[in-house]
Design a protein around this motif. Structure first.
Motif, PDB file in Angstrom:
ATOM      1  N   GLY A 398       4.366  18.952   8.788  1.00 23.16           N
ATOM      2  CA  GLY A 398       5.242  19.063   7.610  1.00 23.16           C
ATOM      3  C   GLY A 398       5.286  17.818   6.746  1.00 23.16           C
ATOM      4  N   TRP A 399       5.191  16.635   7.371  1.00 23.19           N
ATOM      5  CA  TRP A 399       5.376  15.405   6.612  1.00 23.19           C
ATOM      6  C   TRP A 399       4.173  14.447   6.681  1.00 23.19           C
ATOM      7  N   PHE A 400       3.170  14.845   7.467  1.00 26.98           N
ATOM      8  CA  PHE A 400       2.017  13.931   7.549  1.00 26.98           C
ATOM      9  C   PHE A 400       0.727  14.736   7.675  1.00 26.98           C
ATOM     10  N   SER A 401       0.557  15.681   6.759  1.00 29.15           N
ATOM     11  CA  SER A 401      -0.617  16.556   6.771  1.00 29.15           C
ATOM     12  C   SER A 401      -1.820  15.805   6.199  1.00 29.15           C
ATOM     13  N   PRO A 402      -3.020  16.382   6.326  1.00 29.99           N
ATOM     14  CA  PRO A 402      -4.195  15.754   5.702  1.00 29.99           C
ATOM     15  C   PRO A 402      -3.961  15.484   4.205  1.00 29.99           C
ATOM     16  N   TYR A 403      -3.195  16.362   3.559  1.00 32.01           N
ATOM     17  CA  TYR A 403      -2.881  16.201   2.122  1.00 32.01           C
ATOM     18  C   TYR A 403      -2.126  14.886   1.898  1.00 32.01           C
ATOM     19  N   HIS A 404      -1.116  14.672   2.749  1.00 28.80           N
ATOM     20  CA  HIS A 404      -0.328  13.433   2.628  1.00 28.80           C
ATOM     21  C   HIS A 404      -1.185  12.210   2.938  1.00 28.80           C
ATOM     22  N   ARG A 405      -1.971  12.327   3.972  1.00 31.29           N
ATOM     23  CA  ARG A 405      -2.767  11.168   4.399  1.00 31.29           C
ATOM     24  C   ARG A 405      -3.695  10.717   3.287  1.00 31.29           C
ATOM     25  N   LYS A 408      -1.730   9.132   0.514  1.00 29.88           N
ATOM     26  CA  LYS A 408      -0.862   8.043   0.974  1.00 29.88           C
ATOM     27  C   LYS A 408       0.554   8.137   0.360  1.00 29.88           C
ATOM     28  N   MET A 409       1.042   9.370   0.207  1.00 32.25           N
ATOM     29  CA  MET A 409       2.415   9.592  -0.257  1.00 32.25           C
ATOM     30  C   MET A 409       3.192  10.251   0.877  1.00 32.25           C
ATOM     31  N   VAL A 410       4.039   9.490   1.542  1.00 30.46           N
ATOM     32  CA  VAL A 410       4.728  10.029   2.725  1.00 30.46           C
ATOM     33  C   VAL A 410       6.198   9.650   2.708  1.00 30.46           C
ATOM     34  N   THR A 411       6.979  10.322   3.548  1.00 32.09           N
ATOM     35  CA  THR A 411       8.374   9.943   3.773  1.00 32.09           C
ATOM     36  C   THR A 411       8.389   8.891   4.880  1.00 32.09           C
ATOM     37  N   PRO A 412       8.639   7.641   4.538  1.00 39.69           N
ATOM     38  CA  PRO A 412       8.532   6.587   5.561  1.00 39.69           C
ATOM     39  C   PRO A 412       9.382   6.863   6.801  1.00 39.69           C
ATOM     40  N   LEU A 413      10.627   7.324   6.599  1.00 41.04           N
ATOM     41  CA  LEU A 413      11.532   7.507   7.736  1.00 41.04           C
ATOM     42  C   LEU A 413      10.925   8.447   8.782  1.00 41.04           C
ATOM     43  N   ILE A 414      10.446   9.613   8.326  1.00 40.23           N
ATOM     44  CA  ILE A 414       9.910  10.599   9.270  1.00 40.23           C
ATOM     45  C   ILE A 414       8.574  10.139   9.845  1.00 40.23           C
ATOM     46  N   THR A 415       7.717   9.564   8.993  1.00 34.00           N
ATOM     47  CA  THR A 415       6.412   9.134   9.527  1.00 34.00           C
ATOM     48  C   THR A 415       6.583   8.010  10.547  1.00 34.00           C
ATOM     49  N   MET A 416       7.614   7.171  10.360  1.00 24.86           N
ATOM     50  CA  MET A 416       7.830   6.110  11.353  1.00 24.86           C
ATOM     51  C   MET A 416       8.283   6.714  12.699  1.00 24.86           C
ATOM     52  N   GLN A 417       9.042   7.820  12.605  1.00 22.85           N
ATOM     53  CA  GLN A 417       9.427   8.525  13.841  1.00 22.85           C
ATOM     54  C   GLN A 417       8.178   9.095  14.541  1.00 22.85           C
ATOM     55  N   ILE A 418       7.297   9.700  13.736  1.00 22.15           N
ATOM     56  CA  ILE A 418       6.046  10.251  14.302  1.00 22.15           C
ATOM     57  C   ILE A 418       5.253   9.127  14.968  1.00 22.15           C
ATOM     58  N   HIS A 419       5.191   7.991  14.263  1.00 18.84           N
ATOM     59  CA  HIS A 419       4.443   6.832  14.784  1.00 18.84           C
ATOM     60  C   HIS A 419       5.015   6.391  16.126  1.00 18.84           C
ATOM     61  N   SER A 420       6.317   6.367  16.182  1.00 21.16           N
ATOM     62  CA  SER A 420       6.981   5.912  17.411  1.00 21.16           C
ATOM     63  C   SER A 420       6.678   6.859  18.579  1.00 21.16           C
ATOM     64  N   ASP A 470      -3.310   5.727  10.603  1.00 23.18           N
ATOM     65  CA  ASP A 470      -3.101   6.281   9.260  1.00 23.18           C
ATOM     66  C   ASP A 470      -1.668   6.061   8.784  1.00 23.18           C
ATOM     67  N   ILE A 471      -0.723   6.201   9.693  1.00 20.44           N
ATOM     68  CA  ILE A 471       0.682   6.015   9.302  1.00 20.44           C
ATOM     69  C   ILE A 471       0.919   4.568   8.883  1.00 20.44           C
ATOM     70  N   ARG A 472       0.376   3.643   9.661  1.00 16.33           N
ATOM     71  CA  ARG A 472       0.549   2.221   9.307  1.00 16.33           C
ATOM     72  C   ARG A 472       0.019   1.970   7.897  1.00 16.33           C
ATOM     73  N   ALA A 473      -1.161   2.530   7.601  1.00 13.42           N
ATOM     74  CA  ALA A 473      -1.764   2.319   6.281  1.00 13.42           C
ATOM     75  C   ALA A 473      -0.899   2.934   5.177  1.00 13.42           C
ATOM     76  N   CYS A 474      -0.343   4.116   5.438  1.00 16.17           N
ATOM     77  CA  CYS A 474       0.468   4.811   4.421  1.00 16.17           C
ATOM     78  C   CYS A 474       1.792   4.101   4.181  1.00 16.17           C
ATOM     79  N   VAL A 475       2.432   3.681   5.280  1.00 20.73           N
ATOM     80  CA  VAL A 475       3.759   3.073   5.151  1.00 20.73           C
ATOM     81  C   VAL A 475       3.625   1.767   4.365  1.00 20.73           C
ATOM     82  N   LYS A 476       2.499   1.074   4.564  1.00 24.03           N
ATOM     83  CA  LYS A 476       2.261  -0.174   3.857  1.00 24.03           C
ATOM     84  C   LYS A 476       2.277   0.072   2.332  1.00 24.03           C
TER      85      LYS A 476
END
Length: 480
Positions: A398-405, A408-420, A470-476
């Motif tokens: 829902g928040w980190f699909s290939p489209y988002h990746r 590089k437009m993501v919701t930082p809060l949710i992607t950081m949860q995914i990363h964790s 990928d999340i690290r790169a996007c959040v940056k």
């Protein structure tokens, strides 16, 4: 319904060294266990772990050193002291991948694209096979039994020379097979007249009585009929053994399986499945006519389906299955009493390796138990939906699909949860893998641990690692 126990004849355990060759110390511990379980012999398939010399030196393994001459001699000495006979198995027709993969040997293939099958028309092929046998026999002083393989000779008859040979009237692929095996068997008898020759039977199953009778193999070889199916067809198998017998091949062997026959990449065996195979073999043995001389059974434990496939179950996870199968043969059934004997012998609570809690603190008679436990733990983690299907997780989709990746437009809060979450899985896996590697290199070469991890762990870890990167790169791009 219980059958009579396995009749007279040898019980052999097959040691397949074409993958995960055990270190010698571990092999000694295994032989210790085998001897206490009443095993009479080891059917040893050295393949590239044999220290071939001279022109055959290129056949030696390169991922790890082959066994040394001293090791092979001392292994036999140890086996002998435990009442265990060592019978080498050397492939002489099919499954010669470890030989024919080498560039200098390419010209000896039946067809260029089949690495396993030897061209039966080239004298050089027979010479090569005899040289392999000569070196193996020489390093087994006092040897009087030899297995020459000859199973699964794929694509036979498809080579140019074979097609030419088959063009003569009355010639068949069956005869082509028989003529090569007969040539090899006669050469063995000439070099070592006292040698008993065993071979796999599958290429002869479809041959009729008269073809077998006139084949020239009668009196030269003892077929070993293999069938690893838990639902083995008893009637069909009995009639096949009777057919060999009536064609003059009354000296017979059979082969069951305790591991390595479920699927090519299986990691943990099912004891019940393998026990069922042995229960069927007991029915076969009980139904044979008096003319059939059953010399024994080989309990096969394949480590690879062939030289170029992946690893199957390692020996430590398969020991509950092996012990259960041996008890099944000994008692003629596998009831609660036989199961208790297995769990007592190994100091575990269940004959199924996936459920075996340890019941005793010591080593008991279960060499490699710690590794078996670690494999079972890691395997269940690797197969858990949370990890295996992580990319299908609602938040990831829902928040980190290939489209988002890509954008590089993501919701930082949710992607950081995914990363964790992904990082937690990676850390847990890494800890288990480190423990497993530490234990595995005690029993096997480093290359085996590497192979096992690359086969079972890397494909599961890679997507998790990709997501965290990928999340690290996007959040940056999104967070100051």
């Amino acid at each position: 319904m219980a059958c009579p126990p396995w009749p007279k004849g040898k019980k052999l355990v097959h040691l397949d060294l074409k993958g995960a060759p055990p270190r010698m110390e571990y092999l000694y511990k295994l032989m210790e266990l085998f001897s206490q379980l009443g095993v009479d012999g080891l059917l040893v398939e050295y393949e590239d772990m044999f220290p071939y010399e001279g022109e055959l030196k290129l056949l030696q393994a390169t991922t790890q050193p082959p066994y040394s001459r001293e090791e092979i001699l001392s292994m036999q000495k140890f086996a002998k002291s435990k009442g265990i006979e060592v019978i080498p198995l050397v492939q002489t027709f099919g499954h010669m991948e470890f030989v024919l993969k080498h560039r200098p040997m390419w010209s000896l293939r039946e067809v260029p694209y089949c690495v396993g099958t030897l061209n039966p028309h080239k004298e050089e092929g027979v010479r090569l096979v005899m040289e392999m046998l000569r070196q193996v026999v020489k390093l087994h002083p006092g040897l009087n039994m030899l297995h020459i393989g000859a199973d699964e000779v794929y694509i036979l008859g498809e080579g140019e020379e074979s097609k030419l040979w088959l063009a003569s009237p009355g010639r068949t692929v069956e005869q082509l097979f028989l003529s090569h095996v007969t040539k090899v068997a006669k050469a063995i008898k000439e070099a070592w007249p006292h040698m008993t020759i065993i071979m796999w039977d599958d290429m002869m199953r479809g041959m009729n009585h008269d073809v077998l009778k006139g084949s020239g193999l009668v009196g030269l070889v003892q077929p070993m009929l293999w069938d690893y199916n838990p639902n083995l067809d008893v009637e069909k198998t009995v009639s096949l053994l009777e057919k060999y017998c009536s064609a003059g091949m009354s000296d017979l062997w059979v082969a069951s399986s305790f591991k390595g026959s479920t699927s090519v990449y299986n990691c943990v065996p099912s004891t019940q499945r393998q026990v069922d195979n042995h229960l069927q073999w007991l029915k076969v043995a009980a139904s044979l006519s008096a003319g059939v001389i059953l010399h024994g059974i080989a309990l096969t434990g394949w480590q690879k389906y062939d030289h170029l496939s992946v690893l199957c179950e390692l020996m430590p996870v398969a020991l509950p299955s092996l012990v259960a199968c041996l008890h099944t043969l000994k008692y003629g059934h596998f009831n609660a009493e036989a199961q208790n004997k297995v769990t007592e012998t190994l100091g575990i609570s269940s004959v199924e390796v996936e459920a075996m809690e340890r019941t005793s603190a010591g080593e008991t008679l279960f060499p490699g138990r710690r590794l078996a436990e670690l494999i079972v733990e890691l395997n269940s983690l690797l197969n858990s939906d949370d990890i295996r299907l992580f990319e299908n997780d609602m938040f990831v989709r829902g928040w980190f699909s290939p489209y988002h990746r890509q954008r590089k437009m993501v919701t930082p809060l949710i992607t950081m949860q995914i990363h964790s979450q992904a990082s937690t899985f990676l850390t847990t896996l890494q800890q288990k893998v480190d423990a497993l590697r530490g234990e595995m290199v005690r029993l096997y070469p480093d290359s085996t641990a590497q192979e096992w991890i690359e086969e079972h762990v890397s494909p599961v870890v890679a997507p998790l690692q990709r997501i965290t990167e990928d999340i690290r790169a996007c959040v940056k791009e999104m967070v100051p």
